[in-house]
Design a protein around this motif. Structure first.
Motif, PDB file in Angstrom:
ATOM      1  N   SER A 267      -1.297  24.305 -30.336  1.00 35.24           N
ATOM      2  CA  SER A 267      -0.990  24.874 -29.032  1.00 35.24           C
ATOM      3  C   SER A 267      -2.226  25.537 -28.456  1.00 35.24           C
ATOM      4  O   SER A 267      -2.971  26.191 -29.174  1.00 35.24           O
ATOM      5  CB  SER A 267       0.131  25.904 -29.205  1.00 35.24           C
ATOM      6  N   PRO A 268      -2.477  25.410 -27.151  1.00 33.22           N
ATOM      7  CA  PRO A 268      -3.697  25.944 -26.572  1.00 33.22           C
ATOM      8  C   PRO A 268      -3.824  27.457 -26.692  1.00 33.22           C
ATOM      9  O   PRO A 268      -4.913  27.969 -26.770  1.00 33.22           O
ATOM     10  CB  PRO A 268      -3.634  25.535 -25.109  1.00 33.22           C
ATOM     11  N   ASP A 269      -2.712  28.184 -26.743  1.00 33.50           N
ATOM     12  CA  ASP A 269      -2.825  29.632 -26.856  1.00 33.50           C
ATOM     13  C   ASP A 269      -2.449  30.111 -28.251  1.00 33.50           C
ATOM     14  O   ASP A 269      -2.112  31.249 -28.457  1.00 33.50           O
ATOM     15  CB  ASP A 269      -1.956  30.330 -25.804  1.00 33.50           C
ATOM     16  N   SER A 270      -2.537  29.232 -29.232  1.00 39.91           N
ATOM     17  CA  SER A 270      -2.172  29.589 -30.592  1.00 39.91           C
ATOM     18  C   SER A 270      -3.404  29.545 -31.481  1.00 39.91           C
ATOM     19  O   SER A 270      -4.213  28.660 -31.396  1.00 39.91           O
ATOM     20  CB  SER A 270      -1.134  28.609 -31.114  1.00 39.91           C
ATOM     21  N   ASN A 271      -3.500  30.504 -32.356  1.00 36.42           N
ATOM     22  CA  ASN A 271      -4.572  30.515 -33.333  1.00 36.42           C
ATOM     23  C   ASN A 271      -4.082  30.023 -34.680  1.00 36.42           C
ATOM     24  O   ASN A 271      -4.794  30.104 -35.663  1.00 36.42           O
ATOM     25  CB  ASN A 271      -5.146  31.929 -33.484  1.00 36.42           C
ATOM     26  N   MET A 272      -2.827  29.540 -34.737  1.00 37.42           N
ATOM     27  CA  MET A 272      -2.260  29.095 -36.000  1.00 37.42           C
ATOM     28  C   MET A 272      -2.639  27.648 -36.250  1.00 37.42           C
ATOM     29  O   MET A 272      -2.361  26.788 -35.418  1.00 37.42           O
ATOM     30  CB  MET A 272      -0.738  29.229 -35.972  1.00 37.42           C
ATOM     31  N   PRO A 273      -3.271  27.354 -37.389  1.00 34.23           N
ATOM     32  CA  PRO A 273      -3.604  25.977 -37.710  1.00 34.23           C
ATOM     33  C   PRO A 273      -2.349  25.207 -38.102  1.00 34.23           C
ATOM     34  O   PRO A 273      -1.355  25.784 -38.513  1.00 34.23           O
ATOM     35  CB  PRO A 273      -4.565  26.113 -38.888  1.00 34.23           C
TER      36      PRO A 273
ATOM     37  N   ALA B  90       0.632  27.843 -42.383  1.00 29.89           N
ATOM     38  CA  ALA B  90       0.805  28.471 -41.077  1.00 29.89           C
ATOM     39  C   ALA B  90       2.054  29.336 -41.110  1.00 29.89           C
ATOM     40  O   ALA B  90       3.056  28.963 -41.708  1.00 29.89           O
ATOM     41  CB  ALA B  90       0.919  27.419 -39.985  1.00 29.89           C
ATOM     42  N   PRO B  91       2.008  30.493 -40.475  1.00 27.81           N
ATOM     43  CA  PRO B  91       3.179  31.368 -40.494  1.00 27.81           C
ATOM     44  C   PRO B  91       4.342  30.751 -39.731  1.00 27.81           C
ATOM     45  O   PRO B  91       4.155  29.913 -38.857  1.00 27.81           O
ATOM     46  CB  PRO B  91       2.684  32.645 -39.811  1.00 27.81           C
ATOM     47  N   ASN B  92       5.526  31.183 -40.100  1.00 26.00           N
ATOM     48  CA  ASN B  92       6.727  30.739 -39.419  1.00 26.00           C
ATOM     49  C   ASN B  92       6.629  31.183 -37.964  1.00 26.00           C
ATOM     50  O   ASN B  92       6.488  32.368 -37.682  1.00 26.00           O
ATOM     51  CB  ASN B  92       7.953  31.361 -40.100  1.00 26.00           C
ATOM     52  N   PRO B  93       6.689  30.271 -37.002  1.00 26.22           N
ATOM     53  CA  PRO B  93       6.512  30.642 -35.595  1.00 26.22           C
ATOM     54  C   PRO B  93       7.569  31.616 -35.078  1.00 26.22           C
ATOM     55  O   PRO B  93       7.345  32.302 -34.088  1.00 26.22           O
ATOM     56  CB  PRO B  93       6.585  29.318 -34.838  1.00 26.22           C
ATOM     57  N   PHE B  94       8.710  31.696 -35.754  1.00 26.74           N
ATOM     58  CA  PHE B  94       9.735  32.649 -35.330  1.00 26.74           C
ATOM     59  C   PHE B  94       9.340  34.086 -35.675  1.00 26.74           C
ATOM     60  O   PHE B  94       9.873  35.031 -35.115  1.00 26.74           O
ATOM     61  CB  PHE B  94      11.082  32.324 -35.969  1.00 26.74           C
TER      62      PHE B  94
ATOM     63  N   TYR C   5       7.416  34.124 -20.407  1.00 27.35           N
ATOM     64  CA  TYR C   5       8.806  34.507 -20.670  1.00 27.35           C
ATOM     65  C   TYR C   5       9.133  34.576 -22.160  1.00 27.35           C
ATOM     66  O   TYR C   5      10.301  34.587 -22.531  1.00 27.35           O
ATOM     67  CB  TYR C   5       9.783  33.562 -19.959  1.00 27.35           C
ATOM     68  N   GLY C   6       8.132  34.603 -23.009  1.00 28.45           N
ATOM     69  CA  GLY C   6       8.363  34.675 -24.451  1.00 28.45           C
ATOM     70  C   GLY C   6       8.978  33.409 -25.021  1.00 28.45           C
ATOM     71  O   GLY C   6       9.587  33.427 -26.085  1.00 28.45           O
ATOM     72  N   LEU C   7       8.803  32.289 -24.315  1.00 23.42           N
ATOM     73  CA  LEU C   7       9.365  31.035 -24.792  1.00 23.42           C
ATOM     74  C   LEU C   7       8.781  30.677 -26.151  1.00 23.42           C
ATOM     75  O   LEU C   7       7.629  30.996 -26.450  1.00 23.42           O
ATOM     76  CB  LEU C   7       9.078  29.911 -23.792  1.00 23.42           C
ATOM     77  N   PRO C   8       9.564  30.009 -26.991  1.00 24.61           N
ATOM     78  CA  PRO C   8       9.065  29.662 -28.327  1.00 24.61           C
ATOM     79  C   PRO C   8       8.050  28.530 -28.284  1.00 24.61           C
ATOM     80  O   PRO C   8       8.044  27.719 -27.361  1.00 24.61           O
ATOM     81  CB  PRO C   8      10.334  29.227 -29.062  1.00 24.61           C
ATOM     82  N   HIS C   9       7.228  28.482 -29.288  1.00 29.65           N
ATOM     83  CA  HIS C   9       6.239  27.411 -29.448  1.00 29.65           C
ATOM     84  C   HIS C   9       6.935  26.226 -30.131  1.00 29.65           C
ATOM     85  O   HIS C   9       6.864  26.071 -31.342  1.00 29.65           O
ATOM     86  CB  HIS C   9       5.060  27.880 -30.305  1.00 29.65           C
ATOM     87  N   PHE C  10       7.620  25.408 -29.344  1.00 30.12           N
ATOM     88  CA  PHE C  10       8.346  24.279 -29.913  1.00 30.12           C
ATOM     89  C   PHE C  10       7.428  23.343 -30.693  1.00 30.12           C
ATOM     90  O   PHE C  10       7.857  22.721 -31.658  1.00 30.12           O
ATOM     91  CB  PHE C  10       9.075  23.489 -28.815  1.00 30.12           C
ATOM     92  N   ASP C  11       6.177  23.264 -30.293  1.00 25.41           N
ATOM     93  CA  ASP C  11       5.247  22.362 -30.971  1.00 25.41           C
ATOM     94  C   ASP C  11       4.894  22.830 -32.378  1.00 25.41           C
ATOM     95  O   ASP C  11       4.408  22.050 -33.190  1.00 25.41           O
ATOM     96  CB  ASP C  11       3.978  22.177 -30.140  1.00 25.41           C
TER      97      ASP C  11
END
Length: 159
Positions: free
Chosen positions: A22-28, A33-37, A45-51
């Motif tokens: 994700s372009p605004d994510s630093n998670m590899p 990778a940490p659980n995105p939740f 709007y705090g939408l989840p990173h579905f990707d």
């Protein structure tokens, strides 16, 4: 010098356009990778990173979310403060944010883009969700607080 600068800028641009994360994510994109939740979203709007969400993230998020929610509900029910609309009803509505968000994402995926793994999780979690909800609805301390508010509803200036 000018040409090498252009190549560096172009290389950075191409690397930035990669869709490997994700372009605004630093998670590899790795198993570590940490659980995105469990990470606050930076999306509008705090939408989840579905990707970044994988099937295996759901059970851990559900378990942690239910434990967190129950802790928040227990704190409301056992509070020695006199019950008020804000410290009881509003607090209950705000409790369980992780569980609520995870369940919304899960329901979205199982309704539109399901798979065998999600169906198994759905089957395994359904009775656990029921037990969790029952433990809140059947909490005698919480019921006493809510019943007291109901009895005084005419004096609470609610509209």
């Amino acid at each position: 010098m000018y040409r090498s600068s252009i190549l560096v800028v172009f290389s950075l641009f191409v690397a930035g356009c990669s869709d490997s994360k994700s372009p605004d994510s630093n998670m590899p994109e790795t198993a570590e990778a940490p659980n995105p939740f469990f990470v606050e979203s930076t999306l509008p709007y705090g939408l989840p990173h579905f990707d970044l969400i994988r099937d295996e993230h759901f059970v851990a998020a559900f378990e942690h979310g239910m434990a967190e929610h129950m802790s928040e509900i227990d704190a409301i029910a056992s509070s020695s403060d006199a019950a008020s609309f804000d410290n009881t009803v509003v607090a209950m509505e705000r409790a369980g944010q992780l569980l609520t968000q995870t369940r919304r994402v899960f329901a979205n995926l199982t309704s539109t883009h399901t798979n065998d793994a999600l169906k198994i999780i759905q089957t395994e979690m359904a009775p656990r969700f029921s037990a969790h909800n029952d433990s809140i609805r059947l909490n005698p301390q919480l019921f006493t607080k809510l019943a007291g508010l109901y009895e005084t509803r005419d004096t609470l200036n609610l509209n």
